[in-house]
Design a protein around this motif. Sequence first.
Motif, PDB file in Angstrom:
ATOM      1  N   ALA A 161      -3.262  -4.825  -3.754  1.00  0.00           N
ATOM      2  CA  ALA A 161      -4.314  -5.712  -3.248  1.00  0.00           C
ATOM      3  C   ALA A 161      -3.762  -6.964  -2.590  1.00  0.00           C
ATOM      4  O   ALA A 161      -4.502  -7.677  -1.912  1.00  0.00           O
ATOM      5  CB  ALA A 161      -5.265  -6.101  -4.389  1.00  0.00           C
ATOM      6  N   TYR A 210      -6.567   2.034  -7.243  1.00  0.00           N
ATOM      7  CA  TYR A 210      -6.491   1.721  -5.821  1.00  0.00           C
ATOM      8  C   TYR A 210      -6.707   2.948  -4.936  1.00  0.00           C
ATOM      9  O   TYR A 210      -6.629   2.849  -3.710  1.00  0.00           O
ATOM     10  CB  TYR A 210      -5.147   1.067  -5.502  1.00  0.00           C
ATOM     11  CG  TYR A 210      -5.018  -0.293  -6.141  1.00  0.00           C
ATOM     12  CD1 TYR A 210      -5.633  -1.403  -5.571  1.00  0.00           C
ATOM     13  CD2 TYR A 210      -4.316  -0.467  -7.328  1.00  0.00           C
ATOM     14  CE1 TYR A 210      -5.539  -2.650  -6.160  1.00  0.00           C
ATOM     15  CE2 TYR A 210      -4.215  -1.716  -7.926  1.00  0.00           C
ATOM     16  CZ  TYR A 210      -4.827  -2.801  -7.339  1.00  0.00           C
ATOM     17  OH  TYR A 210      -4.731  -4.036  -7.935  1.00  0.00           O
ATOM     18  N   SER A 220       0.836  -6.044  -6.726  1.00  0.00           N
ATOM     19  CA  SER A 220      -0.382  -5.245  -6.584  1.00  0.00           C
ATOM     20  C   SER A 220      -0.590  -4.831  -5.135  1.00  0.00           C
ATOM     21  O   SER A 220      -0.339  -5.619  -4.219  1.00  0.00           O
ATOM     22  CB  SER A 220      -1.595  -6.048  -7.054  1.00  0.00           C
ATOM     23  OG  SER A 220      -2.804  -5.404  -6.686  1.00  0.00           O
ATOM     24  N   ASP A 241       0.806  -1.196   0.000  1.00  0.00           N
ATOM     25  CA  ASP A 241       0.000   0.000   0.000  1.00  0.00           C
ATOM     26  C   ASP A 241       0.849   1.260   0.000  1.00  0.00           C
ATOM     27  O   ASP A 241       0.345   2.352   0.218  1.00  0.00           O
ATOM     28  CB  ASP A 241      -0.926   0.025   1.228  1.00  0.00           C
ATOM     29  CG  ASP A 241      -2.043  -0.988   1.074  1.00  0.00           C
ATOM     30  OD1 ASP A 241      -2.515  -1.137  -0.057  1.00  0.00           O
ATOM     31  OD2 ASP A 241      -2.420  -1.623   2.070  1.00  0.00           O
TER      32      ASP A 241
END
Length: 372
Positions: A142, A351, A140, A113
């Motif tokens: 995620a 995101y 990613s 993140d």
Amino acid sequence: MSTRPSSEQPGEQPSISDEELEAFLRAAAEGGGAGEAPKEPSARARMVARRLREQGDADPPGWRTGPTGEEARGRARRRRGWGAALGVLLTVGLAVVAIRPSLVLDHLPGGDDTPQSASASASPADSADGPTLDAPFRGSPARSWAEGADAIDLPAAEAVGDMSEKDVELALRRTKEFLVAANLDPEVRRGGHPEKALSLLDPRQPDMLPDARRSLRSPDREHDPVALFTRFDPDEVRPVGDVVKVRGTMTYEAGKPGQVRVRADYTFVYPVTKAERGADRVSRAIVRRELVLLLSDPARWTATPGKLQVERYDAAFFNVSCENEGGFLHPSFPSTAPTASPPTGPDTDPYDRETPLGEVLDGEDCGTVTRT
């Protein structure tokens, strides 16, 4: 920088040749080789590094600048990552970081993140950090998200307005059931009929169910089932694994007398590959949905007990074709040729959950995504 200081004195010959140093620096930049860095003056190292930068055609594709842009919402557009700017002046261990910054970022606070400005912004789809069949969320943000229905946490229910705690709890639970049935059900994702999701909607709400069923039966531009349901064409793509990553929020408030209003804003990340035999290229389709659902007291409203009415719904799709033909989302793959509908909208980070979805959708132009 961890190159070791030179032990040479002014006027002495270098301890290694230009060719040897250049070979070492190339190996370090490409993540290969091992052993200690040669002892060289920093000025000379900079000179060789500059010469390597001037030989741009010799670099592996995408090593320094990343692959070229592609259509997005649509296809991800790769941009230069921070790691490439580190150049070739690092020793072997750090040179690997220059090419694969996630090896370090994944172990820093925040992991995947890390803000886009501080992490590798190149799309992972075509890089060493990209998704694979065994690791579909590699590269990613995620990857660190919760998965599936367990990711949809319900807030603690309390009475609001003239609706009881029990009413609120039911409204929240039904909203979660709808999100799961519309976006996480394996059969629905494979293009199946979202009967469970439809069964949660109030048949007494004018037009809502008839319009939803009509969009599934005869989808067109004005009646598109993906506006409510996440569906992929099984003849085109297949899911990679059973995991869907999910992040979002759910809140509630009193509506009009005899109503509780639930607002859900969730992002879903779906790894897929082509349906053809032997396909191994993985792409990630990203869907963000915002729903405002009502649970109404049948004693006061024309409503069915325990059923949800839809006040509003919005959806944004990323790394998929700008045209969702046939009632399906069509994920983009790096090798896909440009379509007749080039992106015209702004760059968007799929995101980013701070920007309200309404602002993301403003203009409804097909833009480009900064990462997948």
